[in-house]
Scaffold this active site. Structure first.
Site, mmCIF file in Angstrom:
data_model
loop_
_atom_site.group_PDB
_atom_site.id
_atom_site.type_symbol
_atom_site.label_atom_id
_atom_site.label_comp_id
_atom_site.label_asym_id
_atom_site.label_seq_id
_atom_site.Cartn_x
_atom_site.Cartn_y
_atom_site.Cartn_z
ATOM 1 N N HIS A 31 25.133 -40.066 -16.244
ATOM 2 C CA HIS A 31 24.161 -40.783 -17.074
ATOM 3 C C HIS A 31 23.828 -40.012 -18.345
ATOM 4 O O HIS A 31 22.831 -40.293 -18.983
ATOM 5 C CB HIS A 31 22.902 -41.073 -16.253
ATOM 6 C CG HIS A 31 23.218 -41.882 -15.030
ATOM 7 N ND1 HIS A 31 23.467 -43.235 -15.076
ATOM 8 C CD2 HIS A 31 23.399 -41.516 -13.735
ATOM 9 C CE1 HIS A 31 23.758 -43.665 -13.860
ATOM 10 N NE2 HIS A 31 23.725 -42.630 -13.033
ATOM 11 N N CYS A 57 0.830 -1.201 0.000
ATOM 12 C CA CYS A 57 0.000 0.000 0.000
ATOM 13 C C CYS A 57 0.872 1.262 0.000
ATOM 14 O O CYS A 57 1.994 1.239 0.480
ATOM 15 C CB CYS A 57 -0.952 0.107 1.195
ATOM 16 S SG CYS A 57 -2.084 -1.264 1.335
ATOM 17 N N LYS A 79 4.645 -10.962 -17.125
ATOM 18 C CA LYS A 79 4.607 -11.182 -15.672
ATOM 19 C C LYS A 79 3.529 -12.182 -15.292
ATOM 20 O O LYS A 79 3.700 -12.964 -14.376
ATOM 21 C CB LYS A 79 4.392 -9.839 -14.958
ATOM 22 C CG LYS A 79 4.454 -9.918 -13.434
ATOM 23 C CD LYS A 79 5.842 -10.289 -12.952
ATOM 24 C CE LYS A 79 5.894 -10.555 -11.460
ATOM 25 N NZ LYS A 79 7.079 -11.381 -11.105
ATOM 26 N N ASN A 136 -0.959 1.894 5.909
ATOM 27 C CA ASN A 136 -0.137 0.910 5.201
ATOM 28 C C ASN A 136 0.434 -0.010 6.263
ATOM 29 O O ASN A 136 0.964 0.455 7.276
ATOM 30 C CB ASN A 136 0.990 1.636 4.445
ATOM 31 C CG ASN A 136 2.059 0.685 3.969
ATOM 32 O OD1 ASN A 136 1.775 -0.454 3.606
ATOM 33 N ND2 ASN A 136 3.290 1.154 3.972
ATOM 34 N N GLY A 137 0.299 -1.330 6.060
ATOM 35 C CA GLY A 137 0.806 -2.287 7.047
ATOM 36 C C GLY A 137 -0.300 -3.208 7.497
ATOM 37 O O GLY A 137 -1.339 -3.309 6.830
ATOM 38 N N ARG A 194 3.333 0.243 -5.424
ATOM 39 C CA ARG A 194 3.136 -0.362 -4.104
ATOM 40 C C ARG A 194 1.769 -1.035 -3.979
ATOM 41 O O ARG A 194 1.475 -1.680 -2.973
ATOM 42 C CB ARG A 194 3.248 0.707 -3.000
ATOM 43 C CG ARG A 194 4.597 1.373 -2.929
ATOM 44 C CD ARG A 194 4.640 2.390 -1.810
ATOM 45 N NE ARG A 194 4.449 1.749 -0.517
ATOM 46 C CZ ARG A 194 5.428 1.198 0.194
ATOM 47 N NH1 ARG A 194 6.653 1.227 -0.259
ATOM 48 N NH2 ARG A 194 5.172 0.636 1.360
ATOM 49 N N GLU A 203 15.764 -23.592 -9.794
ATOM 50 C CA GLU A 203 15.275 -22.212 -9.757
ATOM 51 C C GLU A 203 16.369 -21.256 -10.268
ATOM 52 O O GLU A 203 16.100 -20.326 -11.028
ATOM 53 C CB GLU A 203 14.846 -21.854 -8.325
ATOM 54 C CG GLU A 203 14.559 -20.385 -8.059
ATOM 55 C CD GLU A 203 13.509 -19.769 -8.987
ATOM 56 O OE1 GLU A 203 12.781 -20.503 -9.685
ATOM 57 O OE2 GLU A 203 13.452 -18.523 -9.041
ATOM 58 N N TRP A 247 -2.858 -2.310 -1.690
ATOM 59 C CA TRP A 247 -2.462 -3.669 -2.041
ATOM 60 C C TRP A 247 -3.106 -4.529 -0.968
ATOM 61 O O TRP A 247 -2.650 -4.565 0.170
ATOM 62 C CB TRP A 247 -0.937 -3.803 -2.017
ATOM 63 C CG TRP A 247 -0.440 -5.176 -2.289
ATOM 64 C CD1 TRP A 247 0.040 -6.060 -1.371
ATOM 65 C CD2 TRP A 247 -0.347 -5.831 -3.555
ATOM 66 N NE1 TRP A 247 0.421 -7.216 -2.003
ATOM 67 C CE2 TRP A 247 0.192 -7.111 -3.335
ATOM 68 C CE3 TRP A 247 -0.679 -5.454 -4.861
ATOM 69 C CZ2 TRP A 247 0.407 -8.019 -4.368
ATOM 70 C CZ3 TRP A 247 -0.455 -6.358 -5.877
ATOM 71 C CH2 TRP A 247 0.082 -7.619 -5.628
ATOM 72 N N GLU A 265 16.339 -17.011 -18.047
ATOM 73 C CA GLU A 265 15.244 -16.063 -18.261
ATOM 74 C C GLU A 265 15.730 -14.636 -18.541
ATOM 75 O O GLU A 265 15.182 -13.948 -19.393
ATOM 76 C CB GLU A 265 14.433 -16.109 -16.966
ATOM 77 C CG GLU A 265 13.182 -15.377 -16.886
ATOM 78 C CD GLU A 265 12.477 -15.624 -15.539
ATOM 79 O OE1 GLU A 265 11.312 -15.280 -15.479
ATOM 80 O OE2 GLU A 265 13.082 -16.132 -14.568
ATOM 81 N N LYS A 282 16.225 -18.732 -13.545
ATOM 82 C CA LYS A 282 16.439 -17.284 -13.452
ATOM 83 C C LYS A 282 17.523 -16.833 -14.418
ATOM 84 O O LYS A 282 17.400 -15.810 -15.084
ATOM 85 C CB LYS A 282 16.816 -16.947 -12.005
ATOM 86 C CG LYS A 282 16.436 -15.615 -11.524
ATOM 87 C CD LYS A 282 15.064 -15.502 -10.882
ATOM 88 C CE LYS A 282 13.983 -16.324 -11.495
ATOM 89 N NZ LYS A 282 12.799 -16.445 -10.693
#
Ligand code: F6R
Length: 609
Positions: free
Chosen positions: A505, A2, A604, A101-102, A27, A482, A75, A489, A486
């Protein structure tokens, strides 16, 4: 997350606030709202679900005049995005307005108490308790009412408060959530972040926890929790607006890498009660429900799928239930064995990924219970699921996911712990030990980030590679997967991850003179085996970069380059081990001149099959 903005001065507050909110949309953008006081008996306000442009359209239709006001871009954390849940929130007589905010962690108990006293709540938010509590303590002095109210809050908050009874006043408080004060010519601004005010001033006070801003009749005071005046230094901001919205970093990805300690803290700490027990309010699975579950699946795509692999490891180790993990696009067409004794856990940062949604709809249609781990409140995945765990990582802007991944892993550790405790597969002592160890990850991540210059140098050696490989064993293989995702990407280097034991192998045929092989070695029981695998690739000419636990001197003998990470218990090492790999990907991408935040061919949110 937020974003909040406030203004008191000679300009039209709505214009200043909307300018500021536009700069804070990174935000949050679920809804936006403003409240203005101008001598009328009530606060004038407008709020609207959706982007700021929706609010601006409302304000164009019905303008609000006045030179003191607060605004908010949301948010969602508590309560879905909607007009009602949008900020500002008002007391019943609409004489006080609050933006926040929070998260006020103990809002439920305050809400119950205030409801019993006759307060009527309109929204599902935690914020609304703030305005009613200020109202309860209001006896003609706005500042004192705010002090009394915040004394009862547990959690994180930045609050902006105005009242139609005090048209020349603006009050703001900061605890854990960011808040700055801008100082102009006869005018003051409050904001969650610097970009919101840069159009108007570069002179800023950075508030510390528990500090209160009180502007009255053109004069500002910054006070501490005991109402003593704090003598603060006014700083001059050097950033331009673009740099400022990225927190001063060159790219959102780097900012989000740096957001990770906070994302870990937010996801964990806000769910711990006073006895440090995990409270998962949106997960209603009881011990009986868990005992009735015969099969668990974790289903997701991409990075979220990798978090699922860590989740399997945690749930199996702690709750002693076998778990299968699958890629959503495979799962949905594999005729999976699902019935009413199945729990499907889906993971999705955006909550809108088409394959993940389809997988959960399929599972639901066959009677499964569905638990969603998502970062977006009110997203399709959250709405479809029976139970939800929100990762409070805040909006992730860079296409390459970083902070959402760490928050997803933390979510899995917490869910595994909760399941294990309910099923009686761990002791209370071990439970608390793990909670403490998860909490301790945040400063350890900060320690790794402080060493980023070393990684920047490593990336220099890799920038011209044609291909690169990551190796790992056990849960380090998951981190390797992962890490490889990244790197490919955002650097466009062909990168693959291999289970180190599988090399012989087939994949070892790919190793040539100078091929970068990044080896992740954090699992004590597998360290010797990894050393053997490293020797094998070195013998074929590989350039080995190792990521290992501090104090592992054996690795230092075989690796060409080495990055040490701090030690945590093996189960939690994926959270630490992934951080240097994110930085490697970032720096290699920069060195190759790529657009880090918007890599080619990627979006995204993948809302098509
Ligand atoms: C990689 C990345 C993607 C997403 C995947 C799933 O950095 O971000 O692999 O993880 O597209 O997205 P969500 O989590 O939104 O379902």
């Amino acid at each position: 997350m937020c974003g909040i903005v406030g203004y008191i001065g000679n300009k039209q507050a709505v214009n200043v606030i909307c300018d500021g909110l536009e700069k804070l949309e990174y935000r949050g953008y679920d809804s936006a709202g403003v409240a203005v006081v101008n001598g009328d008996s009530k606060v004038n306000w407008a709020k609207k679900q959706g982007r700021l442009s929706g609010l601006e359209a409302v304000l164009e239709q019905s303008p609000i005049e006045g030179t003191v006001g607060i605004g908010h871009t949301r948010w969602a954390t508590h309560g879905a995005p909607s007009d009602i849940n949008s900020h500002p929130h008002l007391n019943m007589s609409e004489t006080i307005a609050v933006v926040h905010n929070g998260i006020i962690e103990n809002y439920m108990e305050i809400r119950e108490r205030l409801t019993a006293e006759g307060y009527v709540f309109k929204s599902e938010t935690d914020t609304e308790v703030a305005v009613h509590l200020i109202d309860k303590y209001y006896e003609g002095d706005l500042l004192q009412a705010v002090y009394k109210a915040v004394a009862e809050f547990r959690g994180a908050y930045a609050l902006g408060v105005v009242s139609s009874n005090h048209p020349g006043e603006l009050v703001a408080v900061r605890k854990e959530s960011p808040l700055i004060v801008g100082v102009g010519e006869g005018e003051y601004f409050i904001a969650s972040d610097v970009p919101a005010i840069l159009k108007y001033t570069r002179n800023v006070y950075y508030l510390e926890n528990d500090e209160v801003v009180y502007v009255k009749d053109g004069k500002i005071q910054i006070l501490d929790a005991e109402q003593n005046v704090v003598d603060k230094e006014l700083k001059v901001v050097e950033w331009d607006i673009e740099a400022a919205s990225k927190g001063g970093y060159d790219h959102f990805m780097m900012k989000e890498i740096y957001d990770q300690p906070q994302a870990i803290r937010d996801t964990l700490l806000r769910r711990l009660d006073e006895n440090r027990m995990i409270r998962l309010d949106d997960i209603k699975l009881t011990k009986e429900d868990l005992d009735g579950i015969q099969k668990m699946y974790i289903v997701a795509c991409g990075t979220a799928y990798h978090a699922g692999l860590v989740g399997k490891y945690a749930i199996e180790k702690l709750a002693k239930v076998p778990v299968e993990v699958d890629i959503a696009s495979e799962f949905r067409y594999s005729d999976p064995f699902i019935d009413e004794h199945t729990l499907l856990i889906v993971v999705s940062q955006s909550g809108e990924t088409a394959d993940t949604l389809a997988a959960m709809k399929l599972a639901k249609s066959k009677g499964a219970r569905v638990l969603a781990i998502t970062n977006v409140v009110g997203s399709s995945v959250a709405r479809e699921a029976h139970d939800v765990f929100y990762t409070w990582a805040g909006p992730e802007v860079a296409v390459a996911s970083t902070k959402a991944y760490t928050a997803q892993m933390i979510a899995f550790y917490m869910i595994a712990l909760d399941f294990a405790f309910k099923k009686g597969t761990i002791t209370l002592e071990r439970y608390h030990e793990l909670v403490n160890n998860i909490e301790a990850l945040a400063p350890l991540v900060e320690e790794i980030l402080a060493d980023k210059a070393q990684i920047e140098k490593m990336a220099e050696d890799m920038k011209d590679a044609q291909n690169a490989f990551y190796l790992g064993r056990g849960v380090d293989f998951t981190t390797a997967r992962e890490a490889a995702l990244k790197l490919k990407e955002i650097s466009y280097i062909y990168t693959e991850a291999f289970a180190a034991g599988e090399l012989k192998h087939g994949p070892i045929a790919l190793i040539d003179q100078g091929t970068p092989v990044l080896s992740i070695v954090t699992q004590d029981a597998l360290q010797e085996k990894m050393i053997s695998n490293i020797k094998e690739v070195k013998a074929r000419g590989a350039f080995v970069i190792a990521i290992a636990k501090k104090g592992d001197t054996e690795i230092a003998k075989v690796a060409d380059d080495l990055f040490y990470i701090p030690e945590a218990e093996d189960l939690l090492m994926p959270v630490l081990a992934v951080i240097p790999t994110q930085l490697i990907s970032y720096y290699v991408s920069i060195a190759r001149g790529n657009d880090v935040d918007k890599p080619r061919n990627l979006a995204k949110s993948v809302t098509v099959e």
